[in-house]
Scaffold this active site. Structure first.
Site, mmCIF file in Angstrom:
data_model
loop_
_atom_site.group_PDB
_atom_site.id
_atom_site.type_symbol
_atom_site.label_atom_id
_atom_site.label_comp_id
_atom_site.label_asym_id
_atom_site.label_seq_id
_atom_site.Cartn_x
_atom_site.Cartn_y
_atom_site.Cartn_z
ATOM 1 N N GLY A 86 0.798 -1.564 0.014
ATOM 2 C CA GLY A 86 0.375 -0.164 -0.020
ATOM 3 C C GLY A 86 0.716 1.101 0.032
ATOM 4 O O GLY A 86 1.922 0.984 0.154
ATOM 5 N N ARG A 89 4.094 5.982 2.318
ATOM 6 C CA ARG A 89 4.231 7.247 2.174
ATOM 7 C C ARG A 89 4.411 7.954 0.841
ATOM 8 O O ARG A 89 4.563 9.622 0.752
ATOM 9 C CB ARG A 89 6.279 7.250 2.607
ATOM 10 N N LYS A 109 4.855 12.666 -2.210
ATOM 11 C CA LYS A 109 4.963 11.351 -2.026
ATOM 12 C C LYS A 109 5.995 11.695 -1.257
ATOM 13 O O LYS A 109 6.990 12.719 -1.500
ATOM 14 C CB LYS A 109 5.889 10.760 -2.917
ATOM 15 N N ASP A 121 8.332 5.756 8.615
ATOM 16 C CA ASP A 121 7.756 7.560 9.155
ATOM 17 C C ASP A 121 7.115 8.316 7.996
ATOM 18 O O ASP A 121 6.551 9.353 8.594
ATOM 19 C CB ASP A 121 8.706 8.096 9.741
ATOM 20 N N GLY A 122 7.153 7.624 7.254
ATOM 21 C CA GLY A 122 5.923 7.598 5.873
ATOM 22 C C GLY A 122 6.266 8.568 5.224
ATOM 23 O O GLY A 122 6.579 10.205 4.153
ATOM 24 N N ARG A 172 3.975 14.147 -7.246
ATOM 25 C CA ARG A 172 4.277 13.629 -8.406
ATOM 26 C C ARG A 172 2.749 13.487 -9.028
ATOM 27 O O ARG A 172 1.349 13.528 -8.499
ATOM 28 C CB ARG A 172 4.839 12.347 -8.519
ATOM 29 N N ASP A 248 4.189 -4.156 -7.889
ATOM 30 C CA ASP A 248 3.435 -3.252 -7.337
ATOM 31 C C ASP A 248 3.992 -1.694 -7.325
ATOM 32 O O ASP A 248 3.794 -0.330 -6.981
ATOM 33 C CB ASP A 248 3.717 -2.966 -5.240
ATOM 34 N N ASN A 249 4.723 -2.335 -8.384
ATOM 35 C CA ASN A 249 5.871 -0.898 -8.704
ATOM 36 C C ASN A 249 6.050 -0.833 -10.753
ATOM 37 O O ASN A 249 6.300 -0.058 -11.440
ATOM 38 C CB ASN A 249 7.268 -0.490 -9.125
#
Length: 490
Positions: A86, A89, A109, A121-122, A172, A248-249
C-alpha cells in the site's frame, strides 16, 4: 489561490480500496523547484509562487473539496508475494482534469505515515526526492511513458535512514497510480468481486473504446500487456535500469512508476545491476524484458475472475494474452534498435548486425549513451576506420570488422548521411541522468545550492539536442564516480 475543480474517480470507490487520511504537516517547508510547464498544463501556473501553493505541495493544507487518501495493494517483491503493501508514504491529494480535459491524479510522496506505512515514518529524504523529481522528467523528455513531477519541497526536519538526512516531498502526477498490485491484493484475499470496479474505473477513464463491451476486461489486459512490453523496449533502448521491478511498482497504464534505485548504463554491461540490494541480479538490465513478462502474467492471474466464471475457461482466455508479450516486445525492441542504427526499415540480417554492435559495446565496456550517439557520424560510402567510434570502442579489430557490414547495410537502402544523422540523433540521446550527475546535484542541494538541480532539470528537457554550453554533462563519469551505489532508500 484558485485550483482546478475536483473530479473524484478513484476516491469515489471509497473504502476498502483506500483510506482517507490527512498529510502530516512539514515544518518550515520551502519550494526547491517547480515544473512550470506541468503546472500550466494542470491549470496551476498563476499560483505556483504563492505561500498557499507551497503549503499545498508540502501537505500542510488540503486541496479544497478532497480528502487525501492512501490506497492498499499487494505485490510480488523480488519474486515473493507480500499480501499487503500500500501507499506507505504517498497520499493522493487531488483528482482533476488538465487543460486538455484529461484525468490526472496528484499525489504527494513523503507526506507522512499512512495505515500502510508498516511502522515506517512515511517521510522521504531530500536525496531520494531529488532523484525521483529529476528522473521522472528526464524520462518524459526521452519520450518514455512515466509519472511526472510537479514540485519539490524541502524541510529541515531530520529523517533517519542510513544516516540522519532532511525531509522532502515530491508532488507527482499521473493519469492513474493504479498498479498491478492493486489487483493482486483483492485476488489473493479471495475478494474477487472487488476487481471489477477497479478495472472498470481504468477502462472508463483511460480506455473508453472498450467501455461497455462484454470482453472489455480481456481487451484492457491485452493492451496493458502490450504497453508493458513496449515500455520494456523503451527502457532497454536508452539503457535505463529500474532496480525494483516488483509488481507493486508496475503501472496498470504502462507507465514508468516509482523511481527508487535506478540508473542509466555508463560502461555497457548487459548484466548490470543498479540496486545493490538485488543480490541475485533479478532486475539486471538484461533481465528486465523477462521480468516485464513475468509481472504481466501475475496481473493476468489476479484478473482471471474478470475473464470467465470458470477457472479453466479464464485460464484459456488469459493464456493467449500472456503469449502476446514476447512478440510485442520483440517487435518493439527491433524497431528501437533499427531506429537507433539509423535504418529506415527492418530487413533480414538486421538482428545479426544489432547483436554484433551490442557485443562490441559489451566487450569494450563502451559508454552506452556516447557510443550510440557517435554512430551517427559514420559515413556510408567511406572506407577505413570510423574515427569517432575508435574513441569509444576498445576492441578495434572487432570494430573494423563490423563497420563494413554496417556501411553495406546503409548503402542497401541508399542512406543519405546528413538525413540519417538527424534521425539517429532524434532517438539516441546525448544526455541522460547519469548517477554521478544526480549525486552532484544532491550534494550541492544538501549544502543549500539548488542551482544544479535546476540545471539538470532544464538540460534533460531536451536530451537529444546538442546544447554546446553543457557538453561536459555528456562526458563519461570520472573514475571516482563510476561505482556509485543506490539502494531502496535512494
Amino acid at each position: 489561490m484558485i485550483l482546478p475543480a475536483i473530479t473524484p474517480r478513484f476516491a469515489a470507490l471509497g473504502e476498502p480500496y483506500s483510506t482517507a487520511i490527512p498529510a502530516r504537516p512539514l515544518p518550515a517547508p520551502s519550494l526547491l523547484h517547480v515544473n512550470a510547464a506541468l503546472a500550466d498544463q494542470l491549470g496551476l501556473s498563476p499560483s505556483i509562487a504563492s505561500p498557499e501553493f507551497i503549503a499545498l505541495m508540502a501537505g500542510n493544507t488540503a486541496w479544497p473539496g478532497y480528502e487525501s487518501r492512501a490506497s492498499v495493494y499487494a505485490g510480488h517483491q523480488f519474486g515473493q508475494f507480500v499480501p499487503q503493501l500500500g501507499d506507505g508514504r504517498a497520499l493522493l491529494i487531488a483528482e482533476i482534469d488538465d487543460r486538455n480535459g484529461q484525468p490526472q491524479e496528484v499525489q504527494l510522496k513523503g507526506a507522512g505515515p499512512t495505515p500502510y506505512s508498516r511502522h515506517a515514518d512515511g517521510r522521504a529524504v531530500l536525496r531520494s526526492s531529488i532523484r525521483e523529481y529529476l528522473c521522472s522528467e528526464a524520462m518524459h523528455g526521452l519520450g518514455i511513458p512515466t509519472t511526472r513531477a510537479l514540485a519539490l519541497v524541502g524541510s529541515p526536519q531530520p529523517v533517519r535512514r542510513e544516516t540522519v538526512e532532511t525531509a522532502a516531498v515530491v508532488c507527482r502526477v499521473a493519469p492513474s497510480f493504479l498498479r498491478f498490485g492493486h489487483f493482486e491484493f483483492w485476488y489473493y484475499r479471495g475478494e474477487t468481486e472487488r476487481l471489477k470496479p477497479l478495472a472498470d474505473l481504468l477502462i472508463d477513464q483511460h480506455f473508453p473504446e472498450f467501455t461497455g463491451k462484454p470482453d472489455r476486461h480481456a481487451l484492457w489486459l491485452t493492451e496493458v500487456v502490450r504497453r508493458t512490453a513496449v515500455l520494456m523496449a523503451h527502457w532497454q533502448a536508452v539503457g535505463f535500469c529500474h532496480g525494483v521491478m516488483n509488481t507493486d511498482n508496475f503501472s496498470a497504464l504502462g507507465l514508468t512508476i516509482d523511481y527508487g534505485p535506478f540508473g542509466f548504463l555508463d560502461a555497457f554491461d548487459s548484466h548490470h545491476i543498479c540496486n545493490h540490494s538485488d543480490d541475485s541480479g533479478r532486475y539486471a538490465w538484461d533481465r528486465q524484458p523477462v521480468i516485464g513478462h513475468w509481472n504481466a502474467t501475475k496481473l493476468l492471474q489476479a484478473c482471471l475472475p474478470l475473464l470467465a466464471d470458470e477457472p479453466k475457461a479464464a485460464v484459456e482466455r488469459a493464456q493467449p494474452i500472456a503469449d502476446s508479450y514476447p512478440d510485442a516486445y520483440g517487435k518493439a525492441m527491433l524497431k528501437q534498435w533499427t531506429a537507433k542504427l539509423g535504418l529506415r526499415e527492418v530487413r533480414d540480417g538486421d538482428e545479426t548486425l544489432i547483436n554484433g554492435w551490442l557485443n562490441l559495446m559489451q566487450s569494450s565496456r563502451a559508454d552506452f549513451t556516447r557510443s550510440w550517439r557517435h554512430l551517427s557520424r559514420v559515413k556510408a560510402n567511406e572506407d577505413g576506420p570510423a574515427h569517432g567510434l575508435r574513441d569509444e570502442i576498445l576492441d578495434l579489430v572487432a570494430l573494423d570488422a563490423w563497420i563494413p557490414d554496417y556501411r553495406s547495410r546503409l548503402r542497401a537502402e541508399q542512406s543519405e548521411d546528413a538525413e540519417r544523422a538527424v534521425r539517429m540523433n532524434a532517438v539516441n540521446p546525448k544526455y541522460v541522468l547519469r548517477n554521478h550527475l544526480a549525486q552532484r546535484s544532491i550534494e550541492r542541494a544538501e549544502a543549500g545550492d539548488l542551482s544544479e538541480v535546476a540545471t539538470l532539470f532544464e538540460l534533460l528537457q531536451r536530451p537529444f539536442d546538442e546544447q554546446p554550453a553543457f557538453e561536459a554533462y555528456a562526458a563519461e563519469p570520472p573514475p571516482e564516480a563510476r561505482m556509485i551505489e543506490v539502494s531502496c532508500s535512494s
